[in-house]
Design an enzyme around this catalytic site. Sequence first.
Site, PDB file in Angstrom:
ATOM      1  N   GLY A 130       0.809  -1.210   0.000  1.00 14.10           N
ATOM      2  CA  GLY A 130       0.000   0.000   0.000  1.00 14.10           C
ATOM      3  C   GLY A 130       0.841   1.258   0.000  1.00 14.10           C
ATOM      4  CB  SER A 131       2.512   3.196  -1.686  1.00  8.71           C
ATOM      5  OG  SER A 131       2.425   2.489  -2.904  1.00  8.71           O
ATOM      6  CB  SER A 139       4.047  -2.734  -2.440  1.00  8.89           C
ATOM      7  OG  SER A 139       4.095  -1.349  -2.681  1.00  8.89           O
ATOM      8  CG  PHE A 145      -2.754  -1.588 -12.713  1.00  6.32           C
ATOM      9  CD1 PHE A 145      -4.068  -1.474 -13.138  1.00  6.32           C
ATOM     10  CD2 PHE A 145      -2.109  -2.803 -12.860  1.00  6.32           C
ATOM     11  CE1 PHE A 145      -4.725  -2.557 -13.697  1.00  6.32           C
ATOM     12  CE2 PHE A 145      -2.771  -3.895 -13.413  1.00  6.32           C
ATOM     13  CZ  PHE A 145      -4.086  -3.779 -13.836  1.00  6.32           C
ATOM     14  CG  ASP A 160       6.608  -2.916 -10.152  1.00  7.93           C
ATOM     15  OD1 ASP A 160       6.358  -1.704 -10.333  1.00  7.93           O
ATOM     16  OD2 ASP A 160       6.871  -3.388  -9.023  1.00  7.93           O
TER      17      ASP A 160
END
Length: 344
Positions: free
Chosen positions: A114-115, A190, A237, A288
């Site tokens: 979720g960064s 992530s 995305f 990515d």
Amino acid sequence: MAGSNEINVNESKKVVPLNTWILISQFKLAYNILRRPDGTFDRDLAEYLDRKVAPNTIPVDGVYSFDVVDRTTSLLNRIYRPSPENESLWGMVELENPLSTTEIVPVIIFFHGGSFTHSSANSAIYDTFCRRLVKICKAVVVSVNYRRSPEHRYPCAYDDGWAALKWVHSRPWLRSGKDSKAYVYLAGDSSGGNIAHHVAVRAAESGVEVLGNVLLHPMFGGEQRTESEKTLDGKYFVTIQDRDWYWRAYLPEGEDRDHPASNPFGPRGHRLEGIRFPKSLVVVAGLDLVQDWQLGYVDGLKKAGHEVKLLYLKQATIGFYFLPNNDHFYCLMEEIDNFVKSNS
């Protein structure tokens, strides 16, 4: 730079299963709404939009879960365990006896992605993923509800990860094997992969045992724009602008992306030569846009003399592991299972 949004959508649909594309696109839309240009974040709306699930002490599909709060830090951890074979024990939470006195039971400490800003340990997508880890790896999973940015910047997430690691080692009911200890692995996707790395560094320097790291397209970066960032910007995305926002939200104010949190092998990075850093499994999605930073991380570990296995999935995008609808998912789960069982 990528072309029009319509072209990007069409390209991503060609390689991403439809239900995965819909799932991640929904997250992308919500994330764009929640981030503000001034660097603030709509946390109230984020909590409203994030579908959460309660723990279940009655097993579902062979796994049960419960929440535990560390009284020292107030940090919540969600614990996932295989269901007891004896159905009369269903609904009971065992917090006294070890997991096993004969067999080794891996304990995977998981840091959600979720960064550094989105999701939580009880978000539905991560609850489901942790359950799958339990079933496939025959492990216990401890999912950490670390503090998030921009309200809580560096190093809050790392401090919470470190506290969770010490907490796991202090719990007798998470020990197993004839030597009665916790067989701990760190894992995350992530930003969670980033956290796992930095917690592992601290553990190595402090003499706290971690048997291995599993990093799923970990979030790393730097000031230099890499080829993958230029080529994949706006496709599949994620945009460079998105990533830059999250780094500004997490790093200390005024810092750039060459900060060691973002760029561990950069000009100000932490040297790992000569410390007992755990073996690593690094999973890189070939679509990515920050894959060059992830591949650079693998090279950095190798140059420092540490054991690392790279799983490069050429046609995978971020979040491919959320749904078991692609070959990449099953390849990943087999690799993680073999990785944690190598010390059993």
